[in-house]
Design a protein around this motif. Structure first.
Motif, PDB file in Angstrom:
ATOM      1  N   ALA A   1       8.529  21.160 -81.952  1.00 39.46           N
ATOM      2  CA  ALA A   1       8.192  21.144 -80.528  1.00 39.46           C
ATOM      3  C   ALA A   1       8.407  19.757 -79.925  1.00 39.46           C
ATOM      4  N   ARG A   2       8.078  18.712 -80.680  1.00 39.32           N
ATOM      5  CA  ARG A   2       8.334  17.350 -80.190  1.00 39.32           C
ATOM      6  C   ARG A   2       9.830  17.118 -80.002  1.00 39.32           C
ATOM      7  N   ASP A   3      10.620  17.624 -80.936  1.00 40.78           N
ATOM      8  CA  ASP A   3      12.069  17.483 -80.834  1.00 40.78           C
ATOM      9  C   ASP A   3      12.586  18.229 -79.607  1.00 40.78           C
ATOM     10  N   LEU A   4      12.051  19.410 -79.361  1.00 42.16           N
ATOM     11  CA  LEU A   4      12.441  20.179 -78.180  1.00 42.16           C
ATOM     12  C   LEU A   4      12.192  19.369 -76.916  1.00 42.16           C
ATOM     13  N   LEU A   5      11.008  18.772 -76.792  1.00 49.16           N
ATOM     14  CA  LEU A   5      10.692  18.013 -75.578  1.00 49.16           C
ATOM     15  C   LEU A   5      11.504  16.727 -75.460  1.00 49.16           C
ATOM     16  N   ARG A   6      11.936  16.187 -76.582  1.00 41.11           N
ATOM     17  CA  ARG A   6      12.827  15.013 -76.536  1.00 41.11           C
ATOM     18  C   ARG A   6      14.137  15.368 -75.843  1.00 41.11           C
ATOM     19  N   HIS A   7      14.614  16.577 -76.097  1.00 38.14           N
ATOM     20  CA  HIS A   7      15.905  17.019 -75.552  1.00 38.14           C
ATOM     21  C   HIS A   7      15.762  17.760 -74.230  1.00 38.14           C
ATOM     22  N   ASN A   8      14.598  18.355 -73.996  1.00 36.78           N
ATOM     23  CA  ASN A   8      14.364  19.126 -72.779  1.00 36.78           C
ATOM     24  C   ASN A   8      12.901  18.912 -72.373  1.00 36.78           C
ATOM     25  N   PRO A   9      12.622  17.872 -71.584  1.00 36.57           N
ATOM     26  CA  PRO A   9      11.238  17.537 -71.268  1.00 36.57           C
ATOM     27  C   PRO A   9      10.496  18.551 -70.397  1.00 36.57           C
ATOM     28  N   HIS A  10      11.208  19.466 -69.769  1.00 37.50           N
ATOM     29  CA  HIS A  10      10.585  20.460 -68.895  1.00 37.50           C
ATOM     30  C   HIS A  10      11.093  21.866 -69.226  1.00 37.50           C
ATOM     31  N   PRO A  11      10.855  22.349 -70.443  1.00 39.30           N
ATOM     32  CA  PRO A  11      11.401  23.656 -70.828  1.00 39.30           C
ATOM     33  C   PRO A  11      10.626  24.816 -70.203  1.00 39.30           C
ATOM     34  N   SER A  12      11.349  25.883 -69.947  1.00 39.24           N
ATOM     35  CA  SER A  12      10.712  27.131 -69.522  1.00 39.24           C
ATOM     36  C   SER A  12      10.091  27.791 -70.753  1.00 39.24           C
ATOM     37  N   GLU A  13       9.306  28.840 -70.520  1.00 38.19           N
ATOM     38  CA  GLU A  13       8.726  29.570 -71.651  1.00 38.19           C
ATOM     39  C   GLU A  13       9.823  30.099 -72.569  1.00 38.19           C
ATOM     40  N   GLU A  14      10.873  30.624 -71.993  1.00 41.33           N
ATOM     41  CA  GLU A  14      11.985  31.140 -72.797  1.00 41.33           C
ATOM     42  C   GLU A  14      12.641  30.023 -73.610  1.00 41.33           C
ATOM     43  N   GLU A  15      12.817  28.860 -72.998  1.00 35.92           N
ATOM     44  CA  GLU A  15      13.433  27.738 -73.720  1.00 35.92           C
ATOM     45  C   GLU A  15      12.526  27.234 -74.834  1.00 35.92           C
ATOM     46  N   ILE A  16      11.217  27.284 -74.625  1.00 37.19           N
ATOM     47  CA  ILE A  16      10.288  26.894 -75.695  1.00 37.19           C
ATOM     48  C   ILE A  16      10.406  27.868 -76.853  1.00 37.19           C
ATOM     49  N   ARG A  17      10.379  29.148 -76.542  1.00 34.87           N
ATOM     50  CA  ARG A  17      10.490  30.149 -77.611  1.00 34.87           C
ATOM     51  C   ARG A  17      11.806  30.003 -78.375  1.00 34.87           C
ATOM     52  N   GLU A  18      12.880  29.724 -77.656  1.00 27.39           N
ATOM     53  CA  GLU A  18      14.168  29.509 -78.318  1.00 27.39           C
ATOM     54  C   GLU A  18      14.148  28.208 -79.117  1.00 27.39           C
ATOM     55  N   GLY A  19      13.504  27.179 -78.586  1.00 25.56           N
ATOM     56  CA  GLY A  19      13.470  25.877 -79.242  1.00 25.56           C
ATOM     57  C   GLY A  19      12.689  25.848 -80.542  1.00 25.56           C
ATOM     58  N   ILE A  20      11.725  26.734 -80.680  1.00 29.14           N
ATOM     59  CA  ILE A  20      10.918  26.768 -81.909  1.00 29.14           C
ATOM     60  C   ILE A  20      11.269  27.950 -82.800  1.00 29.14           C
ATOM     61  N   GLU A  21      12.349  28.657 -82.471  1.00 29.32           N
ATOM     62  CA  GLU A  21      12.653  29.886 -83.197  1.00 29.32           C
ATOM     63  C   GLU A  21      12.945  29.677 -84.677  1.00 29.32           C
TER      64      GLU A  21
END
Length: 164
Positions: A110-130
C-alpha cells in the motif's frame, strides 16, 4: 558461501550467505526481521513484501545475493521515534487487520501504491494491492486504511505548503 553487504532498515549488515538463500529467509533468519512473513513461498500471497532500493518486491522471489549493495526496508523499519508510519497508523485506526498475517506485506504494498499514485480511487487501491492476499478482512477496511493514509498524506502536504 557468498559475502553480501545489505542495509536493512538503516543498519548495515555484512554476512555470508548460501547463494540459493532467499531474501525473505535472510531477513528473518540472519537479520532477525521476523515481521517479514513467509507465506506461500510461491509469490502468490505477498506477505513477504519489502522495499528493495525503493521498489516493492516479494522477498520470496529475490535471492539474498541479488540484494548485495542494496537498501531494504521492512515493515519493522517504518515506525520512527515519533510513532507509527502513517500507513501503519491508518491500518490500526481503520481495523484493517484481523489475524495480522498479511498485514506487513499489505502495508508495504500500500505504501508503494501511494508512492506512485498519491490519490488512488477505490478501484486503483484494489488493483494496487491485488498481489497481496488477505483471508480475513474482505479488504474493505484495508481499502479504507489506504484511503485514510492517502488523505493524511495529502493533508500533511497541504499543511506544509501553507507553512512555507
Amino acid at each position: 558461501m557468498t559475502k553480501i553487504n545489505v542495509t536493512v532498515d538503516g543498519v548495515s549488515y555484512h554476512d555470508d550467505v548460501e547463494p540459493r538463500t532467499l531474501l525473505v529467509h535472510y531477513l528473518r533468519e540472519q537479520v532477525g526481521k521476523v515481521g517479514t512473513v513467509v507465506g506461500c513461498d510461491t509469490s502468490n500471497c505477498g506477505a513477504c513484501t519489502v522495499d528493495l532500493d525503493g521498489l516493492s518486491v516479494k522477498s520470496c522471489t529475490v535471492l539474498a545475493v541479488q540484494a548485495d549493495g542494496s537498501e531494504v526496508t521492512t515493515v519493522e523499519g517504518l515506525a520512527g521515534t515519533d510513532g507509527l508510519d502513517p500507513m501503519q497508523q491508518a491500518f490500526h485506526d481503520n481495523h484493517a487487520l484481523q489475524c495480522g498475517f498479511c498485514t506487513p506485506g499489505m502495508i508495504m504494498a500500500a505504501r508503494d501504491l501511494l508512492r506512485h499514485n498519491p490519490h488512488p480511487s477505490e478501484e486503483e487501491i484494489r488493483e494496487g494491492i491485488e498481489g497481496n492476499l488477505c483471508r480475513c478482512t474482505g479488504y474493505q477496511n484495508i481499502v479504507r486504511a489506504v484511503q485514510a493514509a492517502a488523505g493524511a498524506a495529502a493533508g500533511a502536504a497541504a499543511g506544509a505548503g501553507a507553512a512555507s
